[in-house]
Design a protein around this motif. Structure first.
Motif, PDB file in Angstrom:
ATOM      1  N   VAL A   1      23.501  37.342  23.281  1.00 19.63           N
ATOM      2  CA  VAL A   1      23.796  38.663  23.824  1.00 19.63           C
ATOM      3  C   VAL A   1      23.997  38.508  25.335  1.00 19.63           C
ATOM      4  O   VAL A   1      23.081  38.074  26.046  1.00 19.63           O
ATOM      5  CB  VAL A   1      22.674  39.664  23.525  1.00 19.63           C
ATOM      6  CG1 VAL A   1      23.039  41.041  24.072  1.00 19.63           C
ATOM      7  CG2 VAL A   1      22.426  39.731  22.015  1.00 19.63           C
ATOM      8  N   ILE A   2      25.200  38.864  25.813  1.00 16.85           N
ATOM      9  CA  ILE A   2      25.599  38.567  27.187  1.00 16.85           C
ATOM     10  C   ILE A   2      25.837  39.855  27.958  1.00 16.85           C
ATOM     11  O   ILE A   2      26.596  40.727  27.513  1.00 16.85           O
ATOM     12  CB  ILE A   2      26.876  37.706  27.207  1.00 16.85           C
ATOM     13  CG1 ILE A   2      26.645  36.405  26.432  1.00 16.85           C
ATOM     14  CG2 ILE A   2      27.320  37.409  28.640  1.00 16.85           C
ATOM     15  CD1 ILE A   2      27.918  35.623  26.176  1.00 16.85           C
ATOM     16  N   ASN A   3      25.188  39.956  29.098  1.00 19.73           N
ATOM     17  CA  ASN A   3      25.457  41.019  30.072  1.00 19.73           C
ATOM     18  C   ASN A   3      26.165  40.360  31.242  1.00 19.73           C
ATOM     19  O   ASN A   3      25.541  39.693  32.066  1.00 19.73           O
ATOM     20  CB  ASN A   3      24.161  41.696  30.513  1.00 19.73           C
ATOM     21  CG  ASN A   3      24.404  42.833  31.492  1.00 19.73           C
ATOM     22  OD1 ASN A   3      25.540  43.091  31.890  1.00 19.73           O
ATOM     23  ND2 ASN A   3      23.335  43.500  31.890  1.00 19.73           N
ATOM     24  N   GLU A   4      27.490  40.515  31.291  1.00 15.02           N
ATOM     25  CA  GLU A   4      28.290  39.743  32.238  1.00 15.02           C
ATOM     26  C   GLU A   4      28.036  40.106  33.692  1.00 15.02           C
ATOM     27  O   GLU A   4      28.189  39.274  34.588  1.00 15.02           O
ATOM     28  CB  GLU A   4      29.776  39.912  31.915  1.00 15.02           C
ATOM     29  CG  GLU A   4      30.148  39.311  30.566  1.00 15.02           C
ATOM     30  CD  GLU A   4      31.612  39.453  30.247  1.00 15.02           C
ATOM     31  OE1 GLU A   4      32.183  38.548  29.625  1.00 15.02           O
ATOM     32  OE2 GLU A   4      32.191  40.487  30.634  1.00 15.02           O
ATOM     33  N   GLY A   5      27.651  41.321  33.976  1.00 15.94           N
ATOM     34  CA  GLY A   5      27.422  41.730  35.357  1.00 15.94           C
ATOM     35  C   GLY A   5      28.719  41.791  36.146  1.00 15.94           C
ATOM     36  O   GLY A   5      29.821  41.658  35.616  1.00 15.94           O
ATOM     37  N   GLU A   6      28.599  41.988  37.430  1.00 15.17           N
ATOM     38  CA  GLU A   6      29.770  42.066  38.302  1.00 15.17           C
ATOM     39  C   GLU A   6      30.113  40.694  38.861  1.00 15.17           C
ATOM     40  O   GLU A   6      29.242  39.851  39.058  1.00 15.17           O
ATOM     41  CB  GLU A   6      29.504  43.039  39.458  1.00 15.17           C
ATOM     42  CG  GLU A   6      29.337  44.477  39.023  1.00 15.17           C
ATOM     43  CD  GLU A   6      30.596  45.043  38.399  1.00 15.17           C
ATOM     44  OE1 GLU A   6      31.697  44.661  38.861  1.00 15.17           O
ATOM     45  OE2 GLU A   6      30.490  45.846  37.458  1.00 15.17           O
ATOM     46  N   ARG A   7      31.401  40.499  39.125  1.00 14.92           N
ATOM     47  CA  ARG A   7      31.838  39.218  39.673  1.00 14.92           C
ATOM     48  C   ARG A   7      31.450  39.103  41.134  1.00 14.92           C
ATOM     49  O   ARG A   7      31.706  40.000  41.939  1.00 14.92           O
ATOM     50  CB  ARG A   7      33.360  39.079  39.531  1.00 14.92           C
ATOM     51  CG  ARG A   7      33.852  37.653  39.733  1.00 14.92           C
ATOM     52  CD  ARG A   7      35.284  37.514  39.267  1.00 14.92           C
ATOM     53  NE  ARG A   7      36.220  38.154  40.168  1.00 14.92           N
ATOM     54  CZ  ARG A   7      36.766  37.535  41.215  1.00 14.92           C
ATOM     55  NH1 ARG A   7      36.438  36.285  41.494  1.00 14.92           N
ATOM     56  NH2 ARG A   7      37.626  38.156  41.986  1.00 14.92           N
ATOM     57  N   THR A   8      30.835  37.967  41.464  1.00 19.33           N
ATOM     58  CA  THR A   8      30.479  37.705  42.854  1.00 19.33           C
ATOM     59  C   THR A   8      31.735  37.301  43.619  1.00 19.33           C
ATOM     60  O   THR A   8      32.489  36.445  43.168  1.00 19.33           O
ATOM     61  CB  THR A   8      29.431  36.583  42.941  1.00 19.33           C
ATOM     62  OG1 THR A   8      28.301  36.943  42.152  1.00 19.33           O
ATOM     63  CG2 THR A   8      28.985  36.387  44.374  1.00 19.33           C
ATOM     64  N   LYS A   9      31.949  37.918  44.779  1.00 14.76           N
ATOM     65  CA  LYS A   9      33.159  37.657  45.554  1.00 14.76           C
ATOM     66  C   LYS A   9      32.804  37.022  46.896  1.00 14.76           C
ATOM     67  O   LYS A   9      31.629  36.867  47.239  1.00 14.76           O
ATOM     68  CB  LYS A   9      33.929  38.964  45.766  1.00 14.76           C
ATOM     69  CG  LYS A   9      34.367  39.632  44.457  1.00 14.76           C
ATOM     70  CD  LYS A   9      35.149  40.913  44.714  1.00 14.76           C
ATOM     71  CE  LYS A   9      35.589  41.552  43.402  1.00 14.76           C
ATOM     72  NZ  LYS A   9      36.369  42.790  43.624  1.00 14.76           N
ATOM     73  N   ILE A  10      33.828  36.678  47.642  1.00 13.58           N
ATOM     74  CA  ILE A  10      33.659  36.116  48.976  1.00 13.58           C
ATOM     75  C   ILE A  10      34.245  37.108  49.974  1.00 13.58           C
ATOM     76  O   ILE A  10      35.463  37.347  49.984  1.00 13.58           O
ATOM     77  CB  ILE A  10      34.329  34.741  49.104  1.00 13.58           C
ATOM     78  CG1 ILE A  10      33.649  33.750  48.159  1.00 13.58           C
ATOM     79  CG2 ILE A  10      34.268  34.233  50.541  1.00 13.58           C
ATOM     80  CD1 ILE A  10      34.285  32.374  48.151  1.00 13.58           C
ATOM     81  N   ALA A  11      33.379  37.688  50.763  1.00 11.88           N
ATOM     82  CA  ALA A  11      33.811  38.725  51.704  1.00 11.88           C
ATOM     83  C   ALA A  11      34.483  38.133  52.930  1.00 11.88           C
ATOM     84  O   ALA A  11      35.491  38.652  53.413  1.00 11.88           O
ATOM     85  CB  ALA A  11      32.622  39.580  52.116  1.00 11.88           C
ATOM     86  N   ASP A  12      33.939  37.021  53.429  1.00 12.58           N
ATOM     87  CA  ASP A  12      34.433  36.526  54.712  1.00 12.58           C
ATOM     88  C   ASP A  12      34.186  35.028  54.820  1.00 12.58           C
ATOM     89  O   ASP A  12      33.153  34.516  54.362  1.00 12.58           O
ATOM     90  CB  ASP A  12      33.722  37.255  55.856  1.00 12.58           C
ATOM     91  CG  ASP A  12      34.365  36.972  57.198  1.00 12.58           C
ATOM     92  OD1 ASP A  12      35.594  36.848  57.249  1.00 12.58           O
ATOM     93  OD2 ASP A  12      33.622  36.851  58.195  1.00 12.58           O
ATOM     94  N   ILE A  13      35.152  34.319  55.396  1.00 11.93           N
ATOM     95  CA  ILE A  13      35.006  32.893  55.720  1.00 11.93           C
ATOM     96  C   ILE A  13      35.252  32.752  57.214  1.00 11.93           C
ATOM     97  O   ILE A  13      36.324  33.130  57.709  1.00 11.93           O
ATOM     98  CB  ILE A  13      35.989  32.019  54.928  1.00 11.93           C
ATOM     99  CG1 ILE A  13      35.757  32.162  53.423  1.00 11.93           C
ATOM    100  CG2 ILE A  13      35.846  30.553  55.341  1.00 11.93           C
ATOM    101  CD1 ILE A  13      36.766  31.414  52.577  1.00 11.93           C
TER     102      ILE A  13
END
Length: 788
Positions: A180-192
């Motif tokens: 049973v999978i709760n995928e959640g939100e995708r982690t992103k990259i705000a700034d480099i």
């Protein structure tokens, strides 16, 4: 005392000294090894099996009736039974001369399902987990599968995924297992961001690394996924960039990724120290290898005094010297560059020290991480096999070859000690990447010809065998059609020979007056001469057919020079069927630093071709093209290129046919149709006759599109093209001809290139500024290719 009593007493003593070890099972361990050597059983009794069967248990025991055993054998037997995954409890005891093995079986998995997954499909997850239908249900394996699923989601940027399991008994010792999978939100990259960079802007350095900031199309590229290994690879990319542009002291002080839990986004900061920019100072070669002269090796040196320091040139020099010394009979020779730094004038002198090196042999080559590419495809890129002499420079050369294949996202080659001091194990770690591509090319021609389109599908690692296959089809509103099938085996008969074939068929028409049909096959083989130079031999057989397309003259008779088509074409239509049989050789010299976006290097081809081995054509052709790329400004990433081309055809028999001569246009001189320039019929100016001689030249500059982040991959280009096509050896049969003189055409234009998530897209607009009245113009061209 009887022998059986002695045996029983010995076993009892061992049992008392060993005790019971509990680890999910009660196992009687015999601990006294010396005494155990005298312990022998006569039979093995298995209890508790239902599905596995008694023989399956006995086959996993290291204890055999009639053979002395010790506590080590008991321990090994228990471990083997547990390793099968079919048992949750194992107990062993001795009764008289019988070993009693009591087991409790795990349940069997009836079905494995996944619930809640949307971003990763079931078939992908089934390849991730090890628990499989009809296999044992093992909690330790299930826990490991949960972790594997989390890692698979983390690779897509969903590091906060939650995974639980549910089981449902279905009888007869079987269970259904659901992840049973709760995928959640995708982690992103705000700034480099970059700190400490002075020579190059943050935007320029962002274009160097593979990790990208999140944007509107990041869901397609997945380049905004944070990964620690990927971050380390970015550090190495930065080092190589600076080392190749004059900064030998560059170092990455730190690379930090901080997660903002509120926004679920990372902020990544690279802290660097550039150091001073250096040039090469004095360059020398010193050899201690008997029979190998330093003076003879100096001609192989790529580094030049006064040039900007470039680590790539040092590596090229090492490779060249290593190959020369190895060819002289010294396979263990080692080439070591030694730097002599002058801090005052910022120069680095380099001395290449050549010595015998230590004798070592390759014990074996281990290939790991390849899920698609076959092992032998990787192994054949090495210049050595198991048992051959080990040479570190050959390792570096093989690494570059593997990277150049384009099959892998990463290639890492390391060594480990072998079974003896002079043995080395070579470990190759790779990661496969998509190698297929889908391409679309399009253009628009004014004057009624309309929209032109070509689509292609290619795979350069077919079935993981390293084979190349391409299928293409094209068409337009003027009844033009084309079809091509190409196949290449890069290692024909086990040698570094690229052998293949091309099947082709095409049809074009001329204002509904006639149709031109062509079909045939090309057989080819390419052999490398050096790492940069290769030669290709081809044999081509064509069948060519001309036929009317309902445009007969007013008298209803076959075409003549007085009708709606020129006399040479009227002759072709009346004769209808032709054939060509020809052989050719091409030399290719390629030193480009990248095949997708070259910044430095040459790409030169030269071809000579003979037709006359049967068929209706008798000629000798020679043609060539050379293109040079150079970075005009590293800071601005301004790339310039120059190209020149030429060709001439000599008739070796009777007059040439129209299809024997050269036709050039939009592919060489943008702003014109593909056969838009050169000699044409005076009275029938839609008929291009072709020419015997052509020259072309082109200059182009490209730069990242202003106002758009450099790592978006959008570049703007300006260019100018020039060319001429003239001369004629076709029998015009009384028809007048124009454009036979050496009249140059020139066009200028601009283009936009985008390394988009959909593929590499290029749009060009060119305007002819010098042309003839009878030339055919096509200002707009579009092309796209994509990886899958």
């Amino acid at each position: 005392m009887k022998a059986g009593s002695k045996f029983l007493n010995a076993v009892s003593a061992f049992a008392l000294s060993a005790g019971v070890v509990a680890s999910g099972a009660s196992v009687l361990m015999l601990a006294s090894a010396p005494a155990a050597e005298a312990a022998v059983i006569r039979s093995v009794q298995v209890r508790g099996t239902q599905r596995a069967g008694e023989e399956a248990v006995r086959s996993n025991l290291t204890i055999r009736p009639g053979v002395a055993f010790s506590s080590t054998d008991i321990d090994d037997s228990v471990k083997k039974l547990y390793s099968t995954g079919y048992f949750s409890d194992v107990r062993m005891s001795v009764s008289g001369s019988t070993l009693i093995v009591t087991v409790s079986e795990n349940q069997l998995v009836n079905q494995v399902v996944f619930n809640g997954n949307r971003k990763i499909k079931d078939d992908k997850l089934q390849g991730v987990v090890q628990t499989q239908p009809l296999g044992p249900y093992n909690q330790a394996m299930v826990n490991a599968d949960i972790q594997r699923i989390k890692e698979a989601y983390a690779a897509t940027g969903r590091s906060d995924v939650e995974v639980t399991t549910q089981t449902a008994p279905v009888g007869q010792g079987r269970v259904n297992l659901a992840f049973v999978i709760n995928e959640g939100e995708r982690t992103k990259i705000a700034d480099i961001t970059f700190s400490g960079n002075q020579a190059y802007s943050t935007g320029r350095l962002k274009a160097v690394i593979a990790t990208k900031e999140s944007g509107p199309l990041s869901f397609l590229t997945r380049k905004d996924v944070y990964n620690e290994d990927k971050l380390h690879a970015d550090e190495e990319s930065l080092r190589q960039f600076y080392y190749s542009h004059g900064y030998p002291d560059f170092r990455v002080i730190s690379s930090q990724a901080v997660l903002d839990e509120a926004s679920n986004k990372y902020n990544i900061t690279f802290t660097v120290e550039e150091g001073e920019r250096y040039q090469f100072g004095n360059v020398d070669v010193e050899s201690t290898v008997s029979g190998v002269s330093s003076e003879d090796l100096k001609g192989l040196v790529e580094t030049r005094s006064g040039d900007v320091y470039d680590s790539r040139q040092i590596q090229k020099t090492i490779d060249s010297i290593s190959k020369r010394v190895a060819a002289a009979g010294y396979p263990f020779a080692r080439v070591t560059p030694r730097g002599d730094r002058n801090f005052e004038n910022h120069t680095v002198g380099v001395s290449y020290m050549v010595d015998q090196g230590e004798r070592a042999y390759v014990e074996r080559i281990e290939v790991r991480g390849n899920t698609r590419t076959r092992d032998y495809v990787i192994r054949r890129e090495f210049d050595f096999s198991e048992g051959d002499a080990f040479n570190q420079n050959m390792i570096s050369r093989a690494k570059r070859r593997l990277e150049a294949l384009g099959y892998f996202t990463s290639v890492n080659i390391t060594t480990a000690p072998g079974s003896a001091p002079d043995r080395v194990v070579v470990i190759v770690d790779v990661e496969d990447q998509p190698t297929g591509s889908f391409g679309i090319g399009a253009g628009y021609a004014a004057g009624g010809e309309g929209f032109l389109l070509e689509a292609s599908v290619e795979e350069k690692n077919f079935l993981g065998r390293g084979q190349y296959i391409r299928v293409a089809a094209g068409g337009g509103l003027d009844d033009a059609r084309s079809y091509t099938l190409s196949f290449t085996e890069p290692y024909f008969l086990g040698y570094r020979l690229a052998a293949g074939f091309d099947l082709f068929k095409s049809q074009t028409s001329s204002n509904d007056y006639y149709k031109y049909n062509e079909q045939g096959i090309t057989l080819r083989v390419t052999a490398p001469i050096t790492d940069d130079l290769a030669t290709t031999f081809r044999y081509t057989y064509k069948q060519i057919k001309y036929e009317d397309d309902g445009g007969l003259g007013d008298d209803g008779l076959p075409f003549t020079a007085d009708d709606n088509v020129s006399a040479p074409y009227a002759y072709l239509i009346n004769k209808k069927d032709f054939s060509q049989s020809l052989v050719s050789q091409t030399l290719t010299y390629n030193t480009l630093d990248s095949q997708t976006l070259p910044r430095e290097g040459f790409y030169v081809t030269g071809t000579h071709e003979y037709a006359g081995l049967g068929g209706d054509s008798d000629y000798y052709k020679i043609s060539g093209r050379a293109r040079y790329f150079h970075t005009l400004s590293t800071e601005a990433d301004l790339i310039g290129s120059l190209a020149v081309g030429a060709g001439h055809v000599f008739k070796t028999g009777d007059d040439l046919n129209v299809f024997d001569q050269f036709t050039i246009g939009g592919k060489q001189i943008r702003g014109f149709k593909n056969d838009g320039i050169g000699p044409r019929s005076v009275n029938h100016d839609d008929d291009a006759i072709g020419g015997t001689t052509y020259f072309t030249a082109s200059a182009e500059m490209s730069i990242p599109m202003p106002g758009i982040p450099e790592d978006a991959g959008v570049r703007a280009a300006v260019f100018t093209d020039a060319g001429t096509l003239y001369g004629n050896d076709v029998n015009m049969r009384g028809d007048a001809l124009q454009g036979t003189s050496m009249s140059w055409r020139v066009s200028v234009g601009a283009g936009i290139m985008w390394a988009s998530p959909f593929g590499n897209i290029r749009v060009d607009y060119a305007e002819p500024i010098v042309k003839e009245d009878f030339d055919k113009v096509q200002q707009f061209r579009f092309s796209m290719s994509n990886q899958f």
